[in-house]
Write a protein that holds these residues in place. Structure first.
Motif, short mmCIF file in Angstrom:
data_model
loop_
_atom_site.label_atom_id
_atom_site.label_comp_id
_atom_site.label_asym_id
_atom_site.label_seq_id
_atom_site.Cartn_x
_atom_site.Cartn_y
_atom_site.Cartn_z
N UNK A 160 0.83 -1.21 0.00
CA UNK A 160 0.00 0.00 0.00
C UNK A 160 0.86 1.27 0.00
N UNK A 161 1.90 1.26 0.83
CA UNK A 161 2.80 2.42 0.90
C UNK A 161 3.50 2.64 -0.45
N UNK A 162 3.88 1.55 -1.11
CA UNK A 162 4.65 1.67 -2.35
C UNK A 162 3.81 1.97 -3.59
N UNK A 163 2.50 1.86 -3.49
CA UNK A 163 1.69 2.24 -4.65
C UNK A 163 0.76 3.41 -4.34
N UNK A 164 1.01 4.06 -3.23
CA UNK A 164 0.19 5.20 -2.82
C UNK A 164 -0.01 6.17 -4.00
N UNK A 165 -1.26 6.50 -4.28
CA UNK A 165 -1.58 7.45 -5.34
C UNK A 165 -1.84 6.81 -6.70
N UNK A 166 -1.57 5.52 -6.84
CA UNK A 166 -1.84 4.83 -8.12
C UNK A 166 -3.32 4.49 -8.16
N UNK A 167 -3.98 4.86 -9.24
CA UNK A 167 -5.42 4.60 -9.30
C UNK A 167 -5.86 3.68 -10.44
N UNK A 203 -6.89 -6.71 -3.11
CA UNK A 203 -7.28 -6.15 -1.80
C UNK A 203 -7.26 -4.63 -1.84
N UNK A 204 -6.20 -4.08 -2.42
CA UNK A 204 -6.06 -2.62 -2.51
C UNK A 204 -7.20 -2.02 -3.34
N UNK A 205 -7.51 -2.67 -4.47
CA UNK A 205 -8.57 -2.13 -5.34
C UNK A 205 -9.93 -2.16 -4.65
N UNK A 206 -10.18 -3.20 -3.86
CA UNK A 206 -11.45 -3.28 -3.13
C UNK A 206 -11.53 -2.22 -2.03
N UNK A 207 -10.44 -2.01 -1.33
CA UNK A 207 -10.41 -1.04 -0.23
C UNK A 207 -10.46 0.40 -0.72
N UNK A 208 -9.92 0.66 -1.90
CA UNK A 208 -9.76 2.03 -2.38
C UNK A 208 -10.59 2.36 -3.62
N UNK A 209 -11.45 1.44 -4.03
CA UNK A 209 -12.32 1.64 -5.20
C UNK A 209 -11.54 2.11 -6.42
N UNK A 229 -9.52 0.86 -10.15
CA UNK A 229 -9.69 -0.16 -11.19
C UNK A 229 -8.32 -0.65 -11.67
N UNK A 230 -8.09 -1.94 -11.50
CA UNK A 230 -6.88 -2.58 -11.98
C UNK A 230 -7.25 -3.60 -13.04
N UNK A 231 -6.34 -3.81 -13.96
CA UNK A 231 -6.48 -4.85 -14.96
C UNK A 231 -5.31 -5.81 -14.78
#
Length: 187
Positions: free
Chosen positions: A17-24, A45-51, A53-55
């Motif tokens: 989470x710390x290392x991808x902070x700001x990636x959307x 997990x990150x995508x679910x918590x932060x809404x 979109x990842x592919x």
């Protein structure tokens, strides 16, 4: 996100989470190994918590017999945790020499193309601490200069696409443990 209750996994998630902070919006590169499966799980997990979109994409180089079967197996494993992963196929003649370098170049070319199709500016890669050490010593033995020795950092760029390595400070054994907890296996 049920697994995030476990202290060990929570610790890895905080690093991620710390290392991808700001990636959307980004593409997650998958191979089926413990590094990339852990990356996929943490990204989900990150995508679910932060809404966000990842592919997810996996490159089938078609260099080994059975690679397509393995690719489909990985896609099935990821489906079990709600990840749809696209298989990108390297088509065309395969090289007889310099295979690793040519395969890497084609892999990144396919990933960048998919990233552009997804309208993302970032690709997440599953490189981890052992890769960093291995790459450093490999380049040192080849007589690489300082720039070459520091080439596998947390991020770099390829054809205007940011390559982000959020697990580069995590030991491989931790990612193997995570992949076994979540998926029960890895390729």
């Amino acid at each position: 996100t049920f697994f995030l209750n476990q202290l060990f996994i929570k610790k890895l998630f905080k690093i991620f989470e710390r290392n991808i902070h700001g990636v959307d919006r980004c593409l997650i590169a998958i191979s089926g190994g413990p590094d990339s499966l852990s990356l996929a799980f943490l990204a989900k997990c990150y995508s679910l918590r932060n809404s966000v979109k990842f592919s997810y994409a996996l490159v089938d180089h078609k260099l080994r017999k059975g690679s397509s079967f393995e690719a489909k197996k990985v896609v099935q494993m990821l489906k079990k945790i709600g990840i749809n992963c696209k298989i990108l196929v390297w088509k065309g003649r395969k090289p007889n020499s310099n295979i690793q370098k040519i395969a890497r170049s084609n892999r990144y070319r396919l990933l960048v193309k998919e990233c552009n199709r997804f309208h993302a500016k970032t690709i997440l890669l599953g490189h981890q601490l052992n890769d960093l050490h291995e790459n450093f010593f490999l380049r040192m033995t080849r007589g690489s200069g300082l720039k070459g020795l520091t080439s596998l950092g947390k991020n770099s760029e390829f054809y205007k696409i940011k390559l982000l390595r959020p697990l580069v400070e995590v030991p491989k054994r931790d990612l193997e443990k995570l992949a076994l907890i979540v998926f029960g296996k890895f390729i």
